[in-house]
Design a protein around this motif. Sequence first.
Motif, PDB file in Angstrom:
ATOM      1  N   ARG A  25      -3.312  -4.702  -1.301  1.00  7.35           N
ATOM      2  CA  ARG A  25      -3.150  -3.677  -0.271  1.00  7.35           C
ATOM      3  C   ARG A  25      -1.674  -3.467   0.030  1.00  7.35           C
ATOM      4  N   LEU A  26      -0.908  -3.113  -1.009  1.00  5.32           N
ATOM      5  CA  LEU A  26       0.508  -2.828  -0.833  1.00  5.32           C
ATOM      6  C   LEU A  26       0.722  -1.359  -0.502  1.00  5.32           C
ATOM      7  N   PRO A  27       1.669  -1.043   0.381  1.00  5.20           N
ATOM      8  CA  PRO A  27       2.054   0.356   0.564  1.00  5.20           C
ATOM      9  C   PRO A  27       2.617   0.908  -0.741  1.00  5.20           C
ATOM     10  N   ASP A  28       2.688   2.227  -0.856  1.00  4.79           N
ATOM     11  CA  ASP A  28       3.264   2.812  -2.061  1.00  4.79           C
ATOM     12  C   ASP A  28       4.757   2.520  -2.130  1.00  4.79           C
ATOM     13  N   VAL A  29       5.363   2.828  -3.291  1.00  2.84           N
ATOM     14  CA  VAL A  29       6.764   2.473  -3.529  1.00  2.84           C
ATOM     15  C   VAL A  29       7.689   3.170  -2.539  1.00  2.84           C
ATOM     16  N   ARG A  30       7.379   4.401  -2.176  1.00  2.00           N
ATOM     17  CA  ARG A  30       8.202   5.081  -1.165  1.00  2.00           C
ATOM     18  C   ARG A  30       8.225   4.287   0.132  1.00  2.00           C
ATOM     19  N   SER A  31       7.052   3.868   0.613  1.00  6.76           N
ATOM     20  CA  SER A  31       6.973   3.118   1.864  1.00  6.76           C
ATOM     21  C   SER A  31       7.640   1.755   1.748  1.00  6.76           C
ATOM     22  N   LEU A  32       7.509   1.101   0.589  1.00  9.73           N
ATOM     23  CA  LEU A  32       8.170  -0.192   0.392  1.00  9.73           C
ATOM     24  C   LEU A  32       9.673  -0.068   0.529  1.00  9.73           C
ATOM     25  N   MET A  34      11.180   1.673   2.614  1.00 13.65           N
ATOM     26  CA  MET A  34      11.495   1.803   4.040  1.00 13.65           C
ATOM     27  C   MET A  34      10.891   0.645   4.835  1.00 13.65           C
ATOM     28  N   GLY A  35      10.860  -0.524   4.261  1.00 15.02           N
ATOM     29  CA  GLY A  35      10.388  -1.696   4.985  1.00 15.02           C
ATOM     30  C   GLY A  35       8.901  -1.934   4.895  1.00 15.02           C
ATOM     31  N   GLY A  36       8.191  -1.126   4.126  1.00 12.39           N
ATOM     32  CA  GLY A  36       6.762  -1.350   3.941  1.00 12.39           C
ATOM     33  C   GLY A  36       5.878  -0.752   5.007  1.00 12.39           C
ATOM     34  N   ASN A  37       6.327   0.328   5.658  1.00 16.42           N
ATOM     35  CA  ASN A  37       5.539   0.959   6.719  1.00 16.42           C
ATOM     36  C   ASN A  37       4.499   1.917   6.145  1.00 16.42           C
ATOM     37  N   GLY A  38       3.567   1.395   5.369  1.00 19.48           N
ATOM     38  CA  GLY A  38       2.583   2.246   4.722  1.00 19.48           C
ATOM     39  C   GLY A  38       1.626   2.918   5.671  1.00 19.48           C
ATOM     40  N   GLY A  39       1.355   2.310   6.811  1.00 19.93           N
ATOM     41  CA  GLY A  39       0.390   2.865   7.748  1.00 19.93           C
ATOM     42  C   GLY A  39       0.790   4.195   8.341  1.00 19.93           C
ATOM     43  N   ALA A  40       2.080   4.558   8.238  1.00 23.64           N
ATOM     44  CA  ALA A  40       2.537   5.831   8.787  1.00 23.64           C
ATOM     45  C   ALA A  40       2.794   6.874   7.708  1.00 23.64           C
ATOM     46  N   HIS A  41       2.699   6.481   6.434  1.00 28.50           N
ATOM     47  CA  HIS A  41       3.060   7.401   5.359  1.00 28.50           C
ATOM     48  C   HIS A  41       1.960   7.638   4.349  1.00 28.50           C
TER      49      HIS A  41
END
Length: 270
Positions: A25-32, A34-41
């Motif tokens: 359950r990793l955020p996508d590379v863009r979110s990673l 920016m600190g891994g804020n996948g829940g907002a992106h």
Amino acid sequence: MKKILILLSMVWLYAHLASATNNLRLPDVRSLGMGGNGGAHSALFNPSLLGMQTEMSFRADYYSRYSLRELATLSSGFCYPNRILPVGLHVASFGYDDYRESLFRFSAGKQLNMSWALGVGVQYAVLQSKIFESDAARISADIGMAFRPVDNFLIALSIINFPSISLNEEDVDSERIGAYMAELNVNCNVTSDVLITGGIAHCEETPLLASFGIEYLPLDDFYLRAGLRTSPLVPSLGVGYCLNGFMVDTVMIYHPVLGTSLGLGLSYSF
């Protein structure tokens, strides 16, 4: 056999030194970046964001931890917004032939009004390894909520793997493929060229995680990103380039103990 034991030991060491990470359950590379804020992106990380999307999109991400292909995660997803019920599909795989974690996910979201959106996701995760007599599997659910009070500000809440039900774990610890996490994220478009994002998260193994990131558009279609994430303090840098609907993202993350990880993402919106 010796090689198998060494590689499995590496996976075990990584799991304990980076215990707050869910391999699938990793955020996508863009979110990673920016600190891994996948829940907002990412609508594939927070299902409520499906209701706020206006374009169909496909993306694939490859994230290699510490230059070891045995610790790499490969994921892909498709989002289909529509007037009735926006939906998304997501698949992910971590590990190698002798130790493999896999995830299959379906999600749906709906915009309730101009400001609010809700979403749910259901996933099936399985752990397969030669050191276990049987495989482990879990079925779990996610819920997400997004609130946009004004056009340039977003608050997103996601609860991951709650509830989570084990299907088979006689001799396997399957909690890693279905670990609970709650995350609150905020996005703010300070200007048309600058996005600031941040978040806090709580999971079973780490009471509090914090993250912060920024995305800057210095040139048309070219993005620079930087971020920080705690427990331990992990910095990240990323770049992105958009051309004719395609977006290529890269990220570099430095862990103070384990070293450098690299990621590459490709997405297409239409």
